[in-house]
Write an enzyme that holds these catalytic residues in place. Structure first.
Site: not given
Ligand code: NAI
Length: 330
Positions: A14, A107, A161, A189
């Site tokens: 991702g 999730n 944050d 968060h």
């Molecule tokens: P993305 O959609 O680009 O990547 C997520 C990846 O996780 C995808 O490649 C998907 O195939 C994979 N995935 C889905 N279910 C899975 C599983 N059960 N096991 C392994 N891989 C799995 O999303 P991105 O932008 O990388 O964001 C990922 C997460 O991070 C989201 O939940 C987002 O809300 C969160 N996030 C958290 C932040 C924080 O400050 N805590 C800040 C920004 C994003």
């Protein structure tokens, strides 16, 4: 030769995973003499994308990259075998029209199996950082499903944050961001988080003494930090990725490095009841690290305004916990 450290990243194909892996492999986080073996974890349909990521990692010829293991989410014990760090990014992103409660229910189950597999297969010293949202509650689910893994090993990410808040404060004060310290995030968060400007400092002086516009601090500042993620999506057409990866790496560095005296960093950890938080909730606190484990900074006082903000975000954490009670054994 130094024993390699094994770092698993779920959701490795991702946007955040892609922005994180190369820096993990490069020696930037664990040092130039520490070999790293990366465990890339994805859902089965994304495994071919991981092949491409592995090729690119190889093509960087990082001297510190000692190996790549690819695994799918149906075989999590293989994925986390002997891992010293597990960074849980993989999850389903929130889509238009989806409520926060829906996302938690979608999730949550990912994190029951994640917790069980970490307990079964990871190294004895494993530390876990949950990034995938809602990260505090996902971390709570994983931790609750891994009762043998000590509770001080679990972290949910509030560092993005913290970094966002530091920059807003620095810009308002006309000072470099390096002058801002102890800018911590209390609670969840989410859009209820409380970025605590009262205990933050600029060149060692309390922020409210340097920034005299207290209406801005109590209003626009907090709102800007709370809504920054949405603002990035609006502008970029995709959610924060490089900054989120950077924050995850910053969290790992803060965990493994003794915190300089008088400073603190932000992460959500398992509450021991400090500051009136229910024991066991994964709550954002100001922390210090001795390089192995953390302590919550004690004795910070909140005025009525800060206490009300803190109560609001704490209540949201309690509500989220209640939504996933059936996923929390014991
Ligand atoms: P993305 O959609 O680009 O990547 C997520 C990846 O996780 C995808 O490649 C998907 O195939 C994979 N995935 C889905 N279910 C899975 C599983 N059960 N096991 C392994 N891989 C799995 O999303 P991105 O932008 O990388 O964001 C990922 C997460 O991070 C989201 O939940 C987002 O809300 C969160 N996030 C958290 C932040 C924080 O400050 N805590 C800040 C920004 C994003």
């Amino acid at each position: 030769m130094t024993h390699p450290i094994r770092v698993a990243v779920t959701g490795a194909a991702g946007q955040i995973g892609y922005a994180m892996l190369f820096r993990l492999a490069s020696g930037e986080i664990f040092g130039p003499d520490q070999p790293v073996i990366l465990h890339l974890v994805e859902i089965p349909p994304m495994l071919s994308a991981l092949d491409g990521v592995e090729m690119e990692l190889e093509d960087c010829a990082f001297p510190t990259l000692a190996g790549v293991v690819k695994a799918d989410s149906d075989h999590l014990e293989d994925a986390f075998a002997d891992c010293n760090f597990v960074v849980c990014v993989g999850s389903i992103p929130r889509k238009a029209g989806m409520e926060r409660g829906d996302l938690i229910r979608i999730n949550g189950p990912i994190f029951t199996s994640t917790g069980k597999a970490i307990e079964a297969a990871a190294a004895d010293d494993v530390r876990v950082l949950v990034v995938g949202n809602p990260c505090n509650t996902n971390c709570l689910i994983a931790m609750s499903n891994a009762p043998k893994v000590p509770r001080d090993r679990w972290y949910a990410m509030t560092r993005l944050d913290q970094n966002r808040a530091m920059t807003q404060i620095a810009k308002k004060a006309g000072q470099p961001v390096s002058a801002v310290k102890n800018m911590n995030i209390w609670g969840n968060h989410s859009a209820t988080q409380f970025p605590d400007f009262y205990h933050a400092t600029i060149h060692g002086n309390p922020v409210p003494e340097i920034i005299e516009d207290h209406d801005w601090l109590r209003g626009e500042f907090i709102e800007t930090v709370q809504k920054r993620g949405a603002a990035v999506i609006q502008a970029r057409g995709a959610s924060s990725a490089a900054s989120a990866a950077n924050a995850a790496l910053g969290t790992i560095k803060s965990i493994i490095t003794p915190t300089p005296l008088g400073e603190s960093f932000s992460a959500a950890v398992c509450s021991d009841g400090s500051y009136g938080v229910d024991e066991g909730l994964i709550c954002g606190y100001p922390l210090t690290s001795d390089g192995t484990t953390w302590k919550i900074v004690e004795g910070q006082e909140h005025d009525d305004f800060a206490q009300a903000k803190f109560e609001a975000t704490l209540q949201e954490l309690r509500d989220e916990r209640d939504v996933v009670r059936d996923l929390l054994p014991g």
